[in-house]
Design a protein around this motif. Sequence first.
Motif, PDB file in Angstrom:
ATOM      1  N   HIS A 108      -6.467   3.019   4.297  1.00  0.00           N
ATOM      2  CA  HIS A 108      -7.286   1.966   3.266  1.00  0.00           C
ATOM      3  C   HIS A 108      -9.029   2.129   3.571  1.00  0.00           C
ATOM      4  O   HIS A 108      -9.444   1.944   4.640  1.00  0.00           O
ATOM      5  CB  HIS A 108      -7.172   0.691   3.538  1.00  0.00           C
ATOM      6  CG  HIS A 108      -5.770   0.517   3.473  1.00  0.00           C
ATOM      7  ND1 HIS A 108      -5.222  -0.194   4.435  1.00  0.00           N
ATOM      8  CD2 HIS A 108      -5.333  -1.257   1.659  1.00  0.00           C
ATOM      9  CE1 HIS A 108      -3.777  -0.548   3.628  1.00  0.00           C
ATOM     10  NE2 HIS A 108      -4.376  -1.170   2.081  1.00  0.00           N
ATOM     11  N   LYS A 109      -9.475   3.257   2.697  1.00  0.00           N
ATOM     12  CA  LYS A 109     -11.037   3.275   2.267  1.00  0.00           C
ATOM     13  C   LYS A 109     -12.052   2.440   2.869  1.00  0.00           C
ATOM     14  O   LYS A 109     -12.759   3.074   4.307  1.00  0.00           O
ATOM     15  CB  LYS A 109     -11.188   4.163   1.407  1.00  0.00           C
ATOM     16  CG  LYS A 109     -10.417   5.464   1.034  1.00  0.00           C
ATOM     17  CD  LYS A 109     -10.723   6.388  -0.051  1.00  0.00           C
ATOM     18  CE  LYS A 109      -9.927   7.522  -0.572  1.00  0.00           C
ATOM     19  NZ  LYS A 109     -10.309   7.988  -2.085  1.00  0.00           N
ATOM     20  N   ASN A 110     -11.937   1.443   2.432  1.00  0.00           N
ATOM     21  CA  ASN A 110     -13.173   0.546   2.543  1.00  0.00           C
ATOM     22  C   ASN A 110     -12.749  -0.355   3.908  1.00  0.00           C
ATOM     23  O   ASN A 110     -13.016  -2.035   4.259  1.00  0.00           O
ATOM     24  CB  ASN A 110     -13.100  -0.678   0.776  1.00  0.00           C
ATOM     25  CG  ASN A 110     -12.334  -1.473   0.430  1.00  0.00           C
ATOM     26  OD1 ASN A 110     -11.562  -1.516   1.757  1.00  0.00           O
ATOM     27  ND2 ASN A 110     -12.211  -2.388  -0.044  1.00  0.00           N
TER      28      ASN A 110
ATOM     29  N   HIS B  46       0.844  -1.022  -0.052  1.00  0.00           N
ATOM     30  CA  HIS B  46       0.201   0.170   0.399  1.00  0.00           C
ATOM     31  C   HIS B  46       0.162   1.434  -0.030  1.00  0.00           C
ATOM     32  O   HIS B  46       0.880   1.907  -0.696  1.00  0.00           O
ATOM     33  CB  HIS B  46      -0.651  -0.027   0.902  1.00  0.00           C
ATOM     34  CG  HIS B  46      -0.467  -0.001   2.537  1.00  0.00           C
ATOM     35  ND1 HIS B  46      -0.109  -1.315   3.214  1.00  0.00           N
ATOM     36  CD2 HIS B  46      -0.530   1.170   3.258  1.00  0.00           C
ATOM     37  CE1 HIS B  46       0.521  -0.350   4.341  1.00  0.00           C
ATOM     38  NE2 HIS B  46       0.256   0.481   4.403  1.00  0.00           N
TER      39      HIS B  46
ATOM     40  N   ASP C 171      -6.010  -4.925   0.042  1.00  0.00           N
ATOM     41  CA  ASP C 171      -7.043  -3.918  -1.179  1.00  0.00           C
ATOM     42  C   ASP C 171      -5.978  -2.668  -1.669  1.00  0.00           C
ATOM     43  O   ASP C 171      -6.559  -1.305  -0.774  1.00  0.00           O
ATOM     44  CB  ASP C 171      -8.497  -2.882  -1.287  1.00  0.00           C
ATOM     45  CG  ASP C 171      -9.204  -2.568  -2.198  1.00  0.00           C
ATOM     46  OD1 ASP C 171      -8.452  -2.916  -2.887  1.00  0.00           O
ATOM     47  OD2 ASP C 171     -10.632  -2.356  -2.754  1.00  0.00           O
TER      48      ASP C 171
ATOM     49  N   LYS D   1      -7.463   3.548  -5.791  1.00  0.00           N
ATOM     50  CA  LYS D   1      -8.749   4.186  -5.561  1.00  0.00           C
ATOM     51  C   LYS D   1      -9.063   3.660  -3.903  1.00  0.00           C
ATOM     52  O   LYS D   1     -10.118   4.952  -3.581  1.00  0.00           O
ATOM     53  CB  LYS D   1      -9.397   4.330  -6.485  1.00  0.00           C
ATOM     54  CG  LYS D   1      -9.812   2.157  -6.053  1.00  0.00           C
ATOM     55  CD  LYS D   1     -11.049   2.237  -7.314  1.00  0.00           C
ATOM     56  CE  LYS D   1     -11.717   0.892  -7.279  1.00  0.00           C
ATOM     57  NZ  LYS D   1     -12.920   0.342  -8.602  1.00  0.00           N
ATOM     58  N   ASN D   2      -8.373   3.540  -3.653  1.00  0.00           N
ATOM     59  CA  ASN D   2      -8.739   2.765  -1.980  1.00  0.00           C
ATOM     60  C   ASN D   2      -8.155   2.960  -1.160  1.00  0.00           C
ATOM     61  O   ASN D   2      -7.826   2.626   0.450  1.00  0.00           O
ATOM     62  CB  ASN D   2      -8.826   0.972  -1.731  1.00  0.00           C
ATOM     63  CG  ASN D   2      -9.416   0.702  -0.706  1.00  0.00           C
ATOM     64  OD1 ASN D   2     -10.308   1.265  -0.196  1.00  0.00           O
ATOM     65  ND2 ASN D   2      -8.846  -0.475  -0.037  1.00  0.00           N
TER      66      ASN D   2
END
Length: 172
Positions: free
Chosen positions: A86-88, A67, A93, A97-98
């Motif tokens: 990590h947005k989600n 990441h 992931d 975009k995350n």
Amino acid sequence: MKINGERCKFIKGTDRHYAVSVNGNVYSFYDKHGKRESPVILKGGSTHWYRVICFCINRKRFGNSVHRLVAEAFIHNPNNLPQINHKNENILDNRVKNLEWCSAMYNTNYGTHNKRVSESKNKLIGQFSEDGTLIRTFKGREEAAKYFGRSSAAIGNILHGKTSNPMNIRLL
């Protein structure tokens, strides 16, 4: 550049031997015998659940989390923020975009983190005999930690199977 249809950039400091993609894949262009005919995706390992990759440049080993490699390659960081969120909330992931640059406080308080930590610390814990009989219960990790003379984190590691379980405890 594109590799396997993915937008990629060479990883800084690797002499163009490695690249990272917007989807979190890390590619190697070299092996111990020299340049490869085509780049290969590196699988990497994990540490504290985060995916990490080790590099070998001039016979020296380097490692970094995927990441961080993605964020450093693709996400502008004008405020020099130190951490990546990590947005989600799925730390596996590593798609661009995350990910977002953030402060330590923002990262710690993001999303459902505090709620999940609070809930996990207050779950009932049971201690069992060798034959499986319930001996005693604890109202959370703190109470069990105090009883056994361990830290709350050590109790959490036992409950999640990361360390041995000499006290024979588990979540109820």
